[in-house]
Every structure is written in structure tokens, then in C-alpha cells.
Design a protein around this motif. Structure first.
Motif, mmCIF file in Angstrom:
data_model
loop_
_atom_site.group_PDB
_atom_site.id
_atom_site.type_symbol
_atom_site.label_atom_id
_atom_site.label_comp_id
_atom_site.label_asym_id
_atom_site.label_seq_id
_atom_site.Cartn_x
_atom_site.Cartn_y
_atom_site.Cartn_z
ATOM 1 N N ALA A 1 -17.752 0.249 -10.861
ATOM 2 C CA ALA A 1 -17.849 1.658 -11.240
ATOM 3 C C ALA A 1 -18.791 1.837 -12.418
ATOM 4 C CB ALA A 1 -16.461 2.205 -11.582
ATOM 5 N N GLY A 2 -18.777 0.870 -13.342
ATOM 6 C CA GLY A 2 -19.665 0.946 -14.486
ATOM 7 C C GLY A 2 -21.123 0.863 -14.107
ATOM 8 N N GLU A 3 -21.423 0.303 -12.933
ATOM 9 C CA GLU A 3 -22.796 0.216 -12.437
ATOM 10 C C GLU A 3 -23.151 1.389 -11.534
ATOM 11 O OE1 GLU A 3 -22.964 -3.510 -10.496
ATOM 12 O OE2 GLU A 3 -22.959 -4.692 -12.336
ATOM 13 N N GLY A 4 -22.279 2.386 -11.482
ATOM 14 C CA GLY A 4 -22.555 3.562 -10.676
ATOM 15 C C GLY A 4 -22.172 3.435 -9.221
ATOM 16 N N ARG A 5 -21.418 2.394 -8.872
ATOM 17 C CA ARG A 5 -20.992 2.204 -7.482
ATOM 18 C C ARG A 5 -19.782 3.079 -7.181
ATOM 19 N NH1 ARG A 5 -25.416 -0.438 -5.535
ATOM 20 N NH2 ARG A 5 -25.903 -2.239 -6.836
ATOM 21 N N SER A 6 -19.689 3.483 -5.934
ATOM 22 C CA SER A 6 -18.504 4.200 -5.469
ATOM 23 C C SER A 6 -17.426 3.178 -5.136
ATOM 24 C CB SER A 6 -18.849 5.030 -4.222
ATOM 25 O OG SER A 6 -17.687 5.610 -3.683
ATOM 26 N N VAL A 7 -16.261 3.304 -5.761
ATOM 27 C CA VAL A 7 -15.205 2.309 -5.624
ATOM 28 C C VAL A 7 -13.980 2.940 -4.976
ATOM 29 C CG1 VAL A 7 -13.674 0.716 -6.842
ATOM 30 C CG2 VAL A 7 -16.022 1.060 -7.656
ATOM 31 N N ALA A 8 -13.431 2.243 -4.003
ATOM 32 C CA ALA A 8 -12.156 2.633 -3.407
ATOM 33 C C ALA A 8 -11.224 1.435 -3.469
ATOM 34 C CB ALA A 8 -12.340 3.083 -1.957
ATOM 35 N N VAL A 9 -9.941 1.696 -3.622
ATOM 36 C CA VAL A 9 -8.956 0.616 -3.632
ATOM 37 C C VAL A 9 -7.873 0.938 -2.615
ATOM 38 C CG1 VAL A 9 -9.379 0.031 -6.043
ATOM 39 C CG2 VAL A 9 -7.566 1.651 -5.473
ATOM 40 N N ALA A 10 -7.253 -0.116 -2.102
ATOM 41 C CA ALA A 10 -6.143 0.046 -1.161
ATOM 42 C C ALA A 10 -4.906 -0.607 -1.753
ATOM 43 C CB ALA A 10 -6.483 -0.597 0.183
ATOM 44 N N LEU A 11 -3.800 0.114 -1.748
ATOM 45 C CA LEU A 11 -2.529 -0.423 -2.198
ATOM 46 C C LEU A 11 -1.788 -0.949 -0.975
ATOM 47 C CD1 LEU A 11 -1.394 2.235 -4.835
ATOM 48 C CD2 LEU A 11 -3.015 0.338 -5.049
ATOM 49 N N VAL A 12 -1.662 -2.271 -0.887
ATOM 50 C CA VAL A 12 -1.125 -2.934 0.296
ATOM 51 C C VAL A 12 0.337 -3.296 0.056
ATOM 52 C CG1 VAL A 12 -1.407 -4.887 1.864
ATOM 53 C CG2 VAL A 12 -3.423 -3.831 0.809
ATOM 54 N N GLN A 13 1.182 -2.881 0.993
ATOM 55 C CA GLN A 13 2.614 -3.134 0.878
ATOM 56 C C GLN A 13 3.010 -4.409 1.598
ATOM 57 O OE1 GLN A 13 1.318 -1.099 3.156
ATOM 58 N NE2 GLN A 13 2.184 -2.045 4.999
ATOM 59 N N ASP A 14 4.205 -4.894 1.304
ATOM 60 C CA ASP A 14 4.864 -5.922 2.103
ATOM 61 C C ASP A 14 6.313 -5.470 2.299
ATOM 62 O OD1 ASP A 14 6.009 -6.344 -0.357
ATOM 63 O OD2 ASP A 14 5.187 -8.348 -0.646
ATOM 64 N N ARG A 15 7.121 -6.323 2.880
ATOM 65 C CA ARG A 15 8.511 -5.918 3.133
ATOM 66 C C ARG A 15 9.266 -5.656 1.836
ATOM 67 N NH1 ARG A 15 11.209 -2.822 6.276
ATOM 68 N NH2 ARG A 15 13.436 -3.301 6.316
ATOM 69 N N ARG A 16 8.903 -6.380 0.785
ATOM 70 C CA ARG A 16 9.583 -6.188 -0.498
ATOM 71 C C ARG A 16 9.327 -4.794 -1.061
ATOM 72 N NH1 ARG A 16 8.893 -7.290 -6.074
ATOM 73 N NH2 ARG A 16 10.830 -8.019 -7.055
ATOM 74 N N ALA A 17 8.198 -4.185 -0.726
ATOM 75 C CA ALA A 17 7.931 -2.825 -1.191
ATOM 76 C C ALA A 17 8.970 -1.841 -0.665
ATOM 77 C CB ALA A 17 6.536 -2.385 -0.758
ATOM 78 N N VAL A 18 9.550 -2.160 0.507
ATOM 79 C CA VAL A 18 10.582 -1.313 1.097
ATOM 80 C C VAL A 18 11.963 -1.684 0.580
ATOM 81 C CG1 VAL A 18 11.691 -0.661 3.271
ATOM 82 C CG2 VAL A 18 9.202 -0.902 3.168
ATOM 83 N N THR A 19 12.242 -2.981 0.507
ATOM 84 C CA THR A 19 13.584 -3.430 0.108
ATOM 85 C C THR A 19 13.806 -3.342 -1.395
ATOM 86 O OG1 THR A 19 12.833 -5.732 0.001
ATOM 87 C CG2 THR A 19 13.757 -4.965 2.091
ATOM 88 N N HIS A 20 12.722 -3.307 -2.179
ATOM 89 C CA HIS A 20 12.815 -3.164 -3.634
ATOM 90 C C HIS A 20 11.921 -1.995 -4.062
ATOM 91 C CE1 HIS A 20 14.161 -7.268 -2.917
ATOM 92 N NE2 HIS A 20 14.739 -7.248 -4.106
ATOM 93 N N PRO A 21 12.345 -0.783 -3.795
ATOM 94 C CA PRO A 21 11.493 0.384 -4.050
ATOM 95 C C PRO A 21 11.093 0.547 -5.511
ATOM 96 C CG PRO A 21 13.745 1.048 -3.529
ATOM 97 C CD PRO A 21 13.647 -0.398 -3.227
ATOM 98 N N GLN A 22 11.925 0.100 -6.440
ATOM 99 C CA GLN A 22 11.561 0.239 -7.844
ATOM 100 C C GLN A 22 10.368 -0.647 -8.187
ATOM 101 O OE1 GLN A 22 12.500 2.493 -9.898
ATOM 102 N NE2 GLN A 22 11.200 1.699 -11.546
ATOM 103 N N ALA A 23 10.297 -1.845 -7.582
ATOM 104 C CA ALA A 23 9.146 -2.723 -7.807
ATOM 105 C C ALA A 23 7.862 -2.082 -7.276
ATOM 106 C CB ALA A 23 9.385 -4.078 -7.147
ATOM 107 N N TRP A 24 7.950 -1.476 -6.098
ATOM 108 C CA TRP A 24 6.792 -0.769 -5.532
ATOM 109 C C TRP A 24 6.401 0.413 -6.419
ATOM 110 C CZ3 TRP A 24 2.842 -0.847 -2.275
ATOM 111 C CH2 TRP A 24 2.282 0.356 -1.852
ATOM 112 N N ARG A 25 7.384 1.150 -6.917
ATOM 113 C CA ARG A 25 7.096 2.298 -7.779
ATOM 114 C C ARG A 25 6.362 1.852 -9.048
ATOM 115 N NH1 ARG A 25 9.382 7.305 -7.864
ATOM 116 N NH2 ARG A 25 10.896 6.592 -6.305
#
Length: 325
Positions: A1-25
Motif C-alpha cells: 500500500a505504501g508503494e501505491g498498490r491496491s491491496v485486498a485481504v481475505a479473512l480465512v476461517q476454519d472450524r475453530r472459527a465456528v466452535t470458538h466464536p470469541q477467538a474469531w471475533r
């Protein structure tokens, strides 16, 4: 981004993101706090219609999105895309978009649009090849109250032949016997299909971005990282470099189709010069070049003689003359 590039990020889940919602939050909160000011897009989720990526029900997907609504209130300029389904399975996308949590709305529909892992992007499933799939996805975005009327193809590629356990379509271990109906392609086919995919999707007027997956990987990337001391750019890497040099900033004008699979795309560059990108998706389609031009370049940007028939790897024709609109 500092070089003027367009940046996108993806937040990738696993099963723990569902079973431990506070960790995902906490993960979502920390990530967006650090990145919200330097990224253009954030994709929430990955292949959410595949149980191996951790989400088993639409209710769980809705729960995964709950922290996003909170982040939208905290960072109103943040642009979020989803639901990040994969393959031509739009019924799940429709269902997910109709079950968004209160206060959560995507700024674009994102999808991992793999068209035909056994062949070309022009290959149909019923009446739907890549062009029609883009149109249908955009229609879903326009219709849905869960997202804005924008389509971003956030992942696509082809698996490469003879890459064994590194291929995304085989087992993570060697199996005995001969593989039947292998969907993989060789490196030249990969290069051809990639450029044709980009032409079809971006010139359709339906998708505004396509993200290729990915730069370096042994089984499917643009660069072979098998030897950590000597990375090798595959034909697709050189073809993409040439594509960006020739038409990366150009505006699509029109397309012509000849024969059973020959296509020509006319684009205008920022300096007002014009170039035609042409190829044939059907072997044995004996169509030549039906217009004049200043110079022909192959898929890698090198000057080449005029072809008798169009190849599968796209070519470039600079300064075309007599290209009928």
C-alpha cells in the motif's frame, strides 16, 4: 500500500472459527484494526460452501459474519466483499445473501469462480460457460439485498498436471494405480486458459476484478517454487506480464467472433492506440486474421509472423485496420 498498490485481504476461517466464536471475533477485530486504513477490500470467508473449510450450515455462516457488522460501524469506509462461495454453486450464494445478520451488507459479491477444471473457460455446463456464469453472478448481486451491485472474482486457477500431492485436486498423499479423468492441464494450456479467462470476465462488463490464485505454488501457481534457490516463472507468468504490458490499462471496445471458436477483442490504450487480442478456443477452426495490422505479437509479447489460423494462446495485433465494429 505504501508503494501505491491496491491491496485486498481475505479473512480465512476454519472450524475453530465456528466452535470458538470469541477467538474469531478477536481475530477479525485485531486484523481490521491494523489494516483498515491501508486496504481497499476485505473478503470475509473462504469457500464457505465447502465443509472442509469449517462452515457446515448457513446458520454458522451467519454467525461468522456477526463481528463484521460491528467493524462496519467502527470503520465506515471499509469495503467488504463476500460471501466467497466456490464453483458454480449459486444456490448457496443466494441462500447466504438472504440470511445476512442485521447491519451487515457486502459492498460487492465475491466468488471463487472456477469454470471447468477439466478444460477451457469457454466450456459450458449446460448453457453456462464463463461469460454466462459472470452474467448470472452479476444478476444475483443486482437482485440481492445482501450486497451491492458489483461482482469480484476473488479466486480462480487451473491445477497443473504431474504435480502430485501439490495439486489442489488430488489427495495430500500418493495413491497407487493410474488416475482416471484427471482434470489437470499442462503449463501451456494453463497460460492460454488464464489469459482467455481474463479477457472473457473483464470484457464482459459483469466482473470488475479478477484475482488469480496464486503467484507461487508448485501445483497451480504462476511461479514454480519447487527449488527454493531457483524459482521458475512458468509460461503463464510470462503471458500475464505480456497481457498487462499490452492491455493492462486499456479500455475494451468490442468483440468479434468468427468460425466456431475464434474471437477477437479490440481495446483502446490510454495513448489512444488500439490493439486486438485474438485466439481460437477450438482446434481445427481455420479462421485467419480478417483485418490489417501493424505488427503481430505472440502471447509473450514477442514479434511473430502472421498466423494462418488462430492459436489457442492469445496473440496481439497492434494498430489494427479494418476491424469492423
Amino acid at each position: 500500500a505504501g508503494e501505491g498498490r491496491s491491496v485486498a485481504v481475505a479473512l480465512v476461517q476454519d472450524r475453530r472459527a465456528v466452535t470458538h466464536p470469541q477467538a474469531w471475533r478477536e481475530f477479525v477485530g485485531l486484523t481490521l484494526e491494523r489494516l483498515h486504513a491501508c486496504v481497499d477490500w476485505v473478503e470475509i470467508g473462504h469457500a464457505v460452501n465447502r465443509v472442509k473449510w469449517g462452515i457446515w450450515t448457513l446458520r454458522e455462516h451467519r454467525t461468522l459474519l456477526a463481528p463484521i457488522a460491528e467493524s462496519r460501524a467502527r470503520y465506515p469506509d471499509l469495503r467488504i466483499m463476500g460471501p466467497a462461495g466456490i464453483d458454480f454453486e449459486y444456490p448457496f450464494v443466494l441462500a447466504a445473501l438472504s440470511r445476512m445478520p442485521e447491519g451487515c451488507r457486502f459492498d460487492a459479491l465475491s466468488h471463487h469462480l472456477y469454470v471447468d477444471r477439466r478444460g477451457a473457460p469457454e466450456n459450458p455446463q449446460g448453457p453456462f460457460a464463463l461469460l454466462e456464469k459472470c452474467a448470472l453472478a452479476r444478476a444475483i448481486a443486482k437482485w440481492s439485498h445482501g450486497c451491492e451491485d458489483r461482482l469480484i472474482i476473488s479466486e480462480t486457477n487451473w491445477p497443473l498436471r504431474d504435480t502430485g500431492v501439490w495439486s489442489p485436486v488430488v489427495s495430500p498423499y500418493d495413491t497407487p494405480g493410474i488416475r482416471h479423468n484427471d482434470p489437470s492441464v499442462d503449463e501451456d494450456e494453463y497460460a492460454a486458459y488464464m489469459i482467455r479467462y481474463l479477457l472473457i470476465a473483464l470484457c464482459s462488463g459483469m466482473a470488475e476484478r479478477v484475482y488469480w490464485w496464486q503467484l507461487t505454488a508448485r501445483g497451480f501457481g504462476l511461479v514454480d517454487d519447487h527449488d527454493p534457490e531457483d524459482w521458475r516463472g512458468r509460461p503463464a507468468y510470462r503471458a500475464l506480464s505480456a497481457f498487462l504490458r499490452q492491455v493492462g490499462e486499456a479500455t475494451f471496445i468490442t468483440r468479434r467472433e468468427l468460425g466456431s471458436g475464434t474471437r477477437f477483442y479490440l481495446v483502446r490504450r490510454p495513448d489512444e492506440s488500439r490493439v486486438v487480442v485474438g485466439y481460437s478456443s477450438v482446434a481445427g477452426d481455420h479462421c485467419g486474421v480478417p483485418f490489417g495490422y501493424g505488427r503481430a505479437l505472440d502471447a509473450y509479447g514477442e514479434p511473430c509472423p502472421a498466423p494462418d489460423t488462430m492459436p489457442g494462446l492469445p496473440m496481439y495485433f497492434e494498430d489494427p485496420e479494418g476491424f469492423a465494429l
